[in-house]
Design an enzyme around this catalytic site. Structure first.
Site, PDB file in Angstrom:
ATOM      1  N   HIS A   1     -41.447   1.871  75.676  1.00 37.52           N
ATOM      2  CA  HIS A   1     -41.806   1.019  74.597  1.00 37.52           C
ATOM      3  C   HIS A   1     -42.486  -0.174  75.040  1.00 37.52           C
ATOM      4  O   HIS A   1     -42.382  -0.818  76.318  1.00 37.52           O
ATOM      5  CB  HIS A   1     -40.455   0.338  73.950  1.00 37.52           C
ATOM      6  CG  HIS A   1     -39.867   1.184  73.246  1.00 37.52           C
ATOM      7  ND1 HIS A   1     -39.881   1.469  71.966  1.00 37.52           N
ATOM      8  CD2 HIS A   1     -38.501   1.900  73.583  1.00 37.52           C
ATOM      9  CE1 HIS A   1     -38.852   2.647  71.833  1.00 37.52           C
ATOM     10  NE2 HIS A   1     -38.180   2.672  72.732  1.00 37.52           N
TER      11      HIS A   1
ATOM     12  N   HIS B   1     -43.013  -2.291  83.751  1.00 37.01           N
ATOM     13  CA  HIS B   1     -43.282  -1.101  84.487  1.00 37.01           C
ATOM     14  C   HIS B   1     -42.453  -0.504  85.239  1.00 37.01           C
ATOM     15  O   HIS B   1     -42.771   0.428  85.925  1.00 37.01           O
ATOM     16  CB  HIS B   1     -44.772  -1.072  85.267  1.00 37.01           C
ATOM     17  CG  HIS B   1     -45.902  -1.268  84.185  1.00 37.01           C
ATOM     18  ND1 HIS B   1     -46.099  -2.452  83.512  1.00 37.01           N
ATOM     19  CD2 HIS B   1     -46.822  -0.369  83.794  1.00 37.01           C
ATOM     20  CE1 HIS B   1     -47.213  -2.294  82.836  1.00 37.01           C
ATOM     21  NE2 HIS B   1     -47.672  -0.981  82.888  1.00 37.01           N
TER      22      HIS B   1
ATOM     23  N   GLU C   1     -37.999  -4.026  70.226  1.00 36.60           N
ATOM     24  CA  GLU C   1     -38.376  -2.593  70.762  1.00 36.60           C
ATOM     25  C   GLU C   1     -39.400  -2.114  69.902  1.00 36.60           C
ATOM     26  O   GLU C   1     -39.294  -1.796  68.841  1.00 36.60           O
ATOM     27  CB  GLU C   1     -36.980  -1.916  70.679  1.00 36.60           C
ATOM     28  CG  GLU C   1     -37.127  -0.526  71.466  1.00 36.60           C
ATOM     29  CD  GLU C   1     -35.782   0.282  71.750  1.00 36.60           C
ATOM     30  OE1 GLU C   1     -35.259  -0.024  72.809  1.00 36.60           O
ATOM     31  OE2 GLU C   1     -35.241   0.904  70.822  1.00 36.60           O
TER      32      GLU C   1
ATOM     33  N   CYS D   1     -33.297   9.467  71.060  1.00 32.11           N
ATOM     34  CA  CYS D   1     -33.714   8.769  72.061  1.00 32.11           C
ATOM     35  C   CYS D   1     -33.229   9.116  73.481  1.00 32.11           C
ATOM     36  O   CYS D   1     -33.296   8.315  74.538  1.00 32.11           O
ATOM     37  CB  CYS D   1     -33.317   7.114  71.907  1.00 32.11           C
ATOM     38  SG  CYS D   1     -33.784   6.455  70.117  1.00 32.11           S
TER      39      CYS D   1
ATOM     40  N   HIS E   1     -38.763   8.030  77.148  1.00 33.02           N
ATOM     41  CA  HIS E   1     -39.925   7.333  76.640  1.00 33.02           C
ATOM     42  C   HIS E   1     -40.108   5.786  76.977  1.00 33.02           C
ATOM     43  O   HIS E   1     -39.136   5.430  77.619  1.00 33.02           O
ATOM     44  CB  HIS E   1     -39.862   7.714  75.097  1.00 33.02           C
ATOM     45  CG  HIS E   1     -38.669   7.047  74.611  1.00 33.02           C
ATOM     46  ND1 HIS E   1     -37.381   7.409  74.786  1.00 33.02           N
ATOM     47  CD2 HIS E   1     -38.405   5.873  73.849  1.00 33.02           C
ATOM     48  CE1 HIS E   1     -36.487   6.598  74.005  1.00 33.02           C
ATOM     49  NE2 HIS E   1     -37.200   5.508  73.392  1.00 33.02           N
TER      50      HIS E   1
HETATM   51 ZN   LIG Z   1     -36.593   3.955  72.896  1.00 36.82          ZN
END
Ligand SMILES: [Zn+2]
Length: 114
Positions: free
Chosen positions: A27, A63, A100, A21, A25
């Site tokens: 979610h 965002h 998540e 992680c 990235h």
């Molecule tokens: Zn994550």
């Protein structure tokens, strides 16, 4: 009786030093807010009031990257952050569950009703 709403935000994050992680990235976070209380005139609280207050808080993060707000934006820390911000807007205790992605969540219940 319990009453709950579900809202969604799309956010980026990375966990510094984490093997998987640690890369940036994103979610879709699902945020459930559940309150418990007695009905007054047929309602515990108006859904519209609950949703508008929670949406006001979530709009600050949608965002964006949670790393702008937290040193280590694990779902546990995100849950605490959102709980603190929503507490400022809601005059009662509540349970918040932050998902998540799919199948993973953190949950906490805030203190006594004000
Ligand atoms: Zn994550």
């Amino acid at each position: 009786m319990k009453l709950g709403i579900t809202e969604y935000i799309d956010c980026a994050h990375y966990l510094p030093g984490h093997s998987k992680c640690g890369r940036l990235h994103g979610h879709t976070y699902t945020v459930d807010v559940i309150i418990e209380g007695e009905k007054r005139e047929g309602m515990i609280v108006d859904f519209a009031e609950l949703k508008s207050n929670v949406r006001l808080v979530l709009a600050e993060y949608d965002h964006r990257s949670f790393n702008e707000f937290l040193d280590y934006p694990s779902v546990e820390n995100i849950c605490e952050l959102l709980a603190t911000k929503i507490t400022d807007k809601l005059p009662y205790s509540f349970t918040i569950r932050v998902w998540e992605g799919h199948g993973k969540y953190a949950e906490l219940t805030t203190g006594v009703s004000r």
